[in-house]
Write a protein that holds these residues in place. Structure first.
Motif, short mmCIF file in Angstrom:
data_model
loop_
_atom_site.label_atom_id
_atom_site.label_comp_id
_atom_site.label_asym_id
_atom_site.label_seq_id
_atom_site.Cartn_x
_atom_site.Cartn_y
_atom_site.Cartn_z
N GLY A 161 0.82 -1.21 0.00
CA GLY A 161 0.00 0.00 0.00
C GLY A 161 0.85 1.26 0.00
N LEU A 163 3.88 1.59 -1.13
CA LEU A 163 4.52 1.77 -2.44
C LEU A 163 3.54 2.31 -3.46
CD1 LEU A 163 6.75 -1.40 -2.70
CD2 LEU A 163 7.45 0.94 -2.31
N ILE A 164 2.30 1.83 -3.42
CA ILE A 164 1.30 2.34 -4.36
C ILE A 164 1.08 3.81 -4.12
CG2 ILE A 164 -1.12 2.21 -5.06
CD1 ILE A 164 -1.11 -0.71 -4.43
N PHE A 165 0.99 4.19 -2.83
CA PHE A 165 0.72 5.59 -2.53
C PHE A 165 1.89 6.48 -2.92
CE2 PHE A 165 -1.20 9.09 -0.61
CZ PHE A 165 -0.27 9.75 0.16
#
Lengths: 211, 139
Positions: A161, A163-165
């Motif tokens: 999460g 890394l996605i953000f």
């Protein structure tokens, strides 16, 4: 009778200068159909810095126009950039590589331990362990006490999460957008510059045209 | 793989992703890292700071959930406390600032000078309160 030439300038909102004499080409892009006038205008001195130390000066575009008209009173000036702008004088930028490394370390450590602390207090606040037990009892009737499946999955989902953000792993970006922190830094810089300009004009410290 | 493990994995994984989005969006938006980076003029290392937040969050979470026992000694113990404290101090004032509590208060009582003094008092008050709660009055 010669036609009046129009000189277009685009003053940039905030410029860092290293010399005490600030020329127009340092703070703005200059365009004119008459190239002789353009070169003349580029080298006009718009401001000279008095103090020796690092400082920020707020100037009005009217002062720039005044200096341009002093040099050549038969031009039209069109400013397509900022009306109030900041000149930041930073002499000797060379030294301080070690000091910079120390600062980066200090901020990195603060962010590292701060993020660890934040996620721990968050998990404690929302009673994550209790929720995991509840999930366990929903999914299965007699889950063994030391079954750590959901904790492991949570600890894998969390970095995914993040890394996605944040949009990047180390130096490799996923898309070409700036990362959230970079966007925040730009916004903060804009707000700070507006505040500096407003402060200066309110305190009468803005360098303006004499009239 | 038994069905309950699959379900638990999906639940845990998706919870982790969304919690991460929430907590780390908070960390970035509240502006603590932003101000520290801007004030030390190290804004070009923004991606490094994000990596640090990533590592800190992941490792902190694992330590919390799995209760590892470490014997790192007093130095790492105090360093982690010091830097976490710096972060929480910035965070508490950033929260107050984001609600505009201080500007509204100053405007109401028409206070123009003395802001530096009030900020120092703020910091000392927090230090005193924290010491009292955690050291002298610990239960």
């Amino acid at each position: 009778m010669a036609e009046k030439s129009t000189v277009y300038i685009k003053i940039s909102g905030s410029t860092i200068v290293e010399k005490k004499k600030v020329l127009l080409k340092d703070i703005s892009v200059v365009q004119c159909s008459d190239k002789k006038i353009e070169n003349e205008m580029k080298n006009i001195q718009v401001f000279s810095i008095s103090e020796n130390k690092k400082n920020k000066y707020v100037l009005s575009s009217m002062k720039v126009v005044e200096e341009m008209l002093k040099r050549n009173s038969s031009v039209d000036v069109v400013n397509m950039g900022e009306n109030d702008f900041i000149i930041e004088y930073m002499p000797n930028r060379e030294k301080g590589k070690i000091f910079e490394w120390v600062k980066v370390c200090a901020v990195s450590l603060t962010v590292f331990f701060g993020a660890a602390f934040t996620i721990m207090t968050f998990n404690e606040d929302v009673s994550a362990e209790k929720i995991f037990k509840i999930y366990g009892s929903i999914v299965c009737d007699n889950l063994p006490e030391d079954d750590k499946t959901i904790q492991i999955a949570y600890s894998i989902g969390l970095p995914v999460g993040i890394l996605i953000f944040f949009n990047h792993i180390s130096k490799a970006k996923f898309t070409s957008d700036p990362t959230p922190l970079q966007v925040q830094l730009r916004t903060y810089e804009k707000d700070t510059n507006s505040a500096i300009i407003d402060n200066a004009s309110r305190e009468g410290k803005e360098e303006d045209a004499n009239s | 793989m038994p069905i309950h493990k699959i379900l638990l994995s999906i639940l845990g994984f998706t919870s982790g992703i969304l919690v991460a989005a929430g907590v780390f969006a908070f960390i970035v938006t509240i502006g603590v890292v932003t101000r520290m980076a801007a004030r030390t003029k190290t804004a070009k290392y923004a991606m490094l700071y994000e990596d640090m937040a990533f590592l800190g969050g992941t490792i902190g979470n694992i330590l919390y959930l799995f209760n590892f026992k470490f014997n790192t000694g007093i130095l790492i113990y105090s360093i982690s406390g010091l830097f976490a404290g710096i972060y929480v101090g910035c965070l508490s004032l950033a929260l107050a600032e984001s609600l505009n509590a201080i500007p509204v208060f100053f405007r109401r009582i028409k206070l123009k000078k003395g802001i530096k003094f009030i900020v120092i008092m703020f910091a000392l008050g927090k230090a005193f309160g924290s010491l009292w709660q955690l050291v002298f009055n610990a239960s």
